[in-house]
Structures are given as structure tokens and as C-alpha cells.
Design a protein around this motif. Structure first.
Motif, PDB file in Angstrom:
ATOM      1  N   PRO A  18       0.806  -1.191  -0.058  1.00  0.00           N
ATOM      2  CA  PRO A  18      -0.084   0.006   0.060  1.00  0.00           C
ATOM      3  C   PRO A  18       0.905   1.084  -0.090  1.00  0.00           C
ATOM      4  O   PRO A  18       2.048   1.055  -0.118  1.00  0.00           O
ATOM      5  CB  PRO A  18      -0.721  -0.177   1.265  1.00  0.00           C
ATOM      6  CG  PRO A  18       0.149  -0.859   2.257  1.00  0.00           C
ATOM      7  CD  PRO A  18       0.811  -1.866   1.205  1.00  0.00           C
ATOM      8  N   ALA A  19       0.284   2.402   0.179  1.00  0.00           N
ATOM      9  CA  ALA A  19       1.069   3.749   0.063  1.00  0.00           C
ATOM     10  C   ALA A  19       1.046   4.473   1.356  1.00  0.00           C
ATOM     11  O   ALA A  19       1.560   5.711   1.310  1.00  0.00           O
ATOM     12  CB  ALA A  19       0.300   4.548  -1.005  1.00  0.00           C
ATOM     13  N   TYR A  20       0.885   3.912   2.501  1.00  0.00           N
ATOM     14  CA  TYR A  20       1.083   4.484   3.777  1.00  0.00           C
ATOM     15  C   TYR A  20       2.310   5.288   3.831  1.00  0.00           C
ATOM     16  O   TYR A  20       2.484   6.431   4.491  1.00  0.00           O
ATOM     17  CB  TYR A  20       0.400   3.707   4.785  1.00  0.00           C
ATOM     18  CG  TYR A  20      -0.679   2.831   4.722  1.00  0.00           C
ATOM     19  CD1 TYR A  20      -1.848   3.699   4.712  1.00  0.00           C
ATOM     20  CD2 TYR A  20      -0.525   1.416   5.036  1.00  0.00           C
ATOM     21  CE1 TYR A  20      -2.874   2.820   4.676  1.00  0.00           C
ATOM     22  CE2 TYR A  20      -1.596   0.770   4.988  1.00  0.00           C
ATOM     23  CZ  TYR A  20      -3.009   1.603   4.629  1.00  0.00           C
ATOM     24  OH  TYR A  20      -4.200   0.723   4.467  1.00  0.00           O
ATOM     25  N   GLY A  21       3.555   4.929   3.586  1.00  0.00           N
ATOM     26  CA  GLY A  21       4.887   5.509   3.661  1.00  0.00           C
ATOM     27  C   GLY A  21       4.901   6.523   2.921  1.00  0.00           C
ATOM     28  O   GLY A  21       5.924   7.292   3.262  1.00  0.00           O
ATOM     29  N   ILE A  22       4.294   6.799   1.824  1.00  0.00           N
ATOM     30  CA  ILE A  22       4.409   7.968   0.889  1.00  0.00           C
ATOM     31  C   ILE A  22       3.184   8.809   1.105  1.00  0.00           C
ATOM     32  O   ILE A  22       3.374   9.916   0.575  1.00  0.00           O
ATOM     33  CB  ILE A  22       4.525   7.776  -0.479  1.00  0.00           C
ATOM     34  CG1 ILE A  22       3.658   6.689  -1.242  1.00  0.00           C
ATOM     35  CG2 ILE A  22       6.048   6.786  -0.586  1.00  0.00           C
ATOM     36  CD1 ILE A  22       3.676   6.388  -2.467  1.00  0.00           C
ATOM     37  N   THR A  23       2.464   8.679   1.688  1.00  0.00           N
ATOM     38  CA  THR A  23       1.117   9.458   2.106  1.00  0.00           C
ATOM     39  C   THR A  23       0.864   9.711   3.538  1.00  0.00           C
ATOM     40  O   THR A  23       0.486  11.094   3.701  1.00  0.00           O
ATOM     41  CB  THR A  23      -0.315   8.789   1.405  1.00  0.00           C
ATOM     42  OG1 THR A  23      -0.460   7.547   2.378  1.00  0.00           O
ATOM     43  CG2 THR A  23      -0.041   8.346  -0.036  1.00  0.00           C
ATOM     44  N   GLN A  24       1.543   9.299   4.431  1.00  0.00           N
ATOM     45  CA  GLN A  24       1.306   9.574   5.780  1.00  0.00           C
ATOM     46  C   GLN A  24       2.756  10.097   6.215  1.00  0.00           C
ATOM     47  O   GLN A  24       3.800   9.364   6.331  1.00  0.00           O
ATOM     48  CB  GLN A  24       1.019   8.225   6.891  1.00  0.00           C
ATOM     49  CG  GLN A  24      -0.297   7.596   6.601  1.00  0.00           C
ATOM     50  CD  GLN A  24      -1.377   8.395   6.489  1.00  0.00           C
ATOM     51  OE1 GLN A  24      -1.674   9.102   7.521  1.00  0.00           O
ATOM     52  NE2 GLN A  24      -2.424   8.248   5.733  1.00  0.00           N
ATOM     53  N   PRO A  25       2.627  11.386   6.741  1.00  0.00           N
ATOM     54  CA  PRO A  25       4.008  12.158   7.073  1.00  0.00           C
ATOM     55  C   PRO A  25       4.740  11.511   8.000  1.00  0.00           C
ATOM     56  O   PRO A  25       5.899  11.488   7.950  1.00  0.00           O
ATOM     57  CB  PRO A  25       3.206  13.523   7.563  1.00  0.00           C
ATOM     58  CG  PRO A  25       2.049  13.475   7.014  1.00  0.00           C
ATOM     59  CD  PRO A  25       1.414  12.276   6.840  1.00  0.00           C
TER      60      PRO A  25
END
Length: 293
Positions: free
Chosen positions: A125-132
Motif C-alpha cells: 500500500p502507500a502509507y509510507g508515501i502518504t502519511q507524514p
């Protein structure tokens, strides 16, 4: 199987560590008799020592590691949000396994399992590039969120599940013929199941379907594990929920904080550890993980 056989006392939840910002990715390491986990926003890996009960820092400035799994040789395969890769930690030496596909970078690998043949399966998923607080800002370079599979050293990397909205936790049935994936989309959070076929052609993942959902007040499934009986253990906002192999709910273990992930461990493999917001909890069970190392 009755739930009381799996969890004799659901109220006997013991907090063994606290002080994380957001604890994730627990993994029992038999060689050192330690439980290792990530404090993602703290950018560090912590460990609890079974011999003493002490907690210390295993590593710092780790590029926002998340989920991890014990490899067949006792090393640890883990996911790095910051480096957008899956990597192997062998006695403190960290090397990359997979960091890109089809000319672009991965999103931010989240959770991982190692199959009995050594293949590495992971969600992206994309949490590491969307969650600061969980990595570095970035873009989805292949434009989606998939589950990937590769060989032990990253060879033959390819997507195997492309229809889960936000693939998060994953686990195999005891015979590795079914792959369970927690799809943590806010619109339709669900645990999905897929048939895994292995033949002369290769590995095929097909027949994706809904396996189970959490209750309306239990939030989303995140980390999942499967025990030797094929029961699926899922994290939730209220604790741990257990489903039998048909998807029927067996029961739940309440935990005081939001649970992110879980694993079996301890010397006989029957202790269930869960990371939950700031803390790590332990509960005794009557079963063990489907995967034995």
C-alpha cells in the motif's frame, strides 16, 4: 473448535512493553528469545527479552520499517517504508531483496510472509508515501496497490494480487493453498481469500473472494495470522478477532489499545504477541502459528 480451547482466558492480556508512538510488525526471534517490533514514527526497532523482561532499542534510523517475518535461516525479512523496499536483516546486516517493479519504485511495502519454499510475499500500500510520520512523501509509481511475490533474493518479482483495495496484512493457510489478505480500505475493509495453485507453469493466485469482515465497531483489519488449525486471527480497533477456516467468527480478545499486528511466539510457540498503538501485549493460547521455523 471452541474459542475457549484457543484462548482459555481472554481477559488475561498482559502488557509487556510500552513507550512506542505507533507499534507495528512484531516478530518472535527464537535464536535470541526476543520479540522484535517497529516504532514506525519513532524510526526505530525495539525488542523485548524473554529472559529478563527488559526492552531495548535494536536499531535506530531504520527508514521507517514496518512488518517483518522470520526467514527459514533465522534471519528477519522486513518492510521499509522509507526505502520503499523489502529487505533482509541477518545479524544486523541489512540488504535489499526487492525495491522496484517494471522500471519504477514500489510504494511502501507494509507486511510480509516467507513461504516454505523461501518465496517472499508482501503487500504494497502507500502509507509510507502518504502519511507524514511513516516515511517520505512520494507518488505511486505503478499507480496502484498490489501484493507481490519474489524469490528469496528478489528474483522473478511480480504482482500476484491486484484486486485488493488497500492490501495490508497477509498470511497463508497451513497447507499454503490459501492466501489471506487484509484489505484495509476505509470504504470496504475486509479479509479476502485467494486460492494458490503451484504447478509446472508456476504459481497462480486466483478466485479472490471475501472471507470475513470485522464488526461495525471494530474498525479495520490490519495484521493477520493463521494458526495450525487454519483459524485466522485478525487485529482490530478493539482487540483481536478469531475466525475459523470457513470465515465464521469464533470469538474476540479485548485489548486496551488499537491493535496493529500480531504474531505467535515464545519457546513453545503458543504465546500470542500483539502490537497496539503505544504498547505490546501478550496472551497465552492453546494453539500456535501455522508456520513453524
Amino acid at each position: 473448535m471452541e474459542f475457549t480451547e484457543l484462548v482459555p482466558d481472554p481477559s488475561a492480556v498482559e502488557r509487556i512493553a510500552t513507550g512506542s508512538t505507533w507499534a507495528e510488525g512484531p516478530c518472535w526471534v527464537p535464536a535470541t528469545r526476543t520479540l522484535r517490533w517497529s516504532d514506525i514514527p519513532g524510526d526505530r526497532i525495539l525488542q523485548w527479552h524473554a529472559d529478563t523482561g527488559d526492552v531495548d532499542t535494536y536499531a535506530e534510523a531504520v527508514e521507517f520499517t514496518n512488518g517483518r517475518f522470520l526467514d527459514r535461516d533465522g534471519s528477519v525479512v522486513q518492510c521499509s517504508h522509507g526505502l520503499r523496499r523489502v529487505e533482509r536483516d541477518r545479524d544486523g546486516e541489512v540488504t535489499a531483496i526487492a525495491d522496484g517493479w517494471d522500471g519504477g519504485r514500489l510504494n511502501s511495502p507494509n507486511d510480509v510472509v516467507v513461504a516454505s519454499d523461501g518465496a517472499v510475499w508482501f503487500t504494497d500500500p502507500a502509507y509510507g508515501i502518504t502519511q507524514p510520520r511513516e516515511g517520505h512523501p512520494g507518488v505511486r509509481e505503478y499507480g496502484d496497490h498490489w501484493v507481490f511475490r519474489c524469490g528469496p533474493d528478489g528474483e522473478a518479482l511480480r504482482p500476484v494480487v491486484t484486486d485488493a483495495d488497500e492490501p495490508n496484512g497477509l498470511a497463508f493457510s497451513p497447507d499454503e493453498r490459501v492466501l489471506y489478505v487484509a484489505s484495509s480500505s476505509g470504504e470496504l475493509p475486509v479479509i479476502r481469500a485467494y486460492d494458490v495453485d503451484v504447478d509446472d507453469v508456476g504459481v497462480r493466485v486466483k478466485n479472490g473472494r471475501e472471507f470475513a469482515r470485522l464488526g461495525a465497531d471494530e474498525g479495520i483489519p490490519d495484521g493477520i495470522r493463521v494458526d495450525v488449525h487454519g483459524n485466522v486471527w485478525s487485529s482490530s480497533h478493539r482487540g483481536i478477532v478469531v475466525f475459523d477456516p470457513t470465515g465464521e467468527r469464533l470469538g474476540a480478545v479485548p485489548v486496551p489499545e488499537v491493535v496493529s499486528n500480531l504474531c505467535f511466539g515464545g519457546d513453545d510457540g503458543t504465546e500470542l504477541f500483539c502490537t497496539a498503538t503505544t504498547s505490546v501485549y501478550r496472551i497465552r493460547t492453546g494453539t500456535r502459528d501455522a508456520v513453524s521455523r
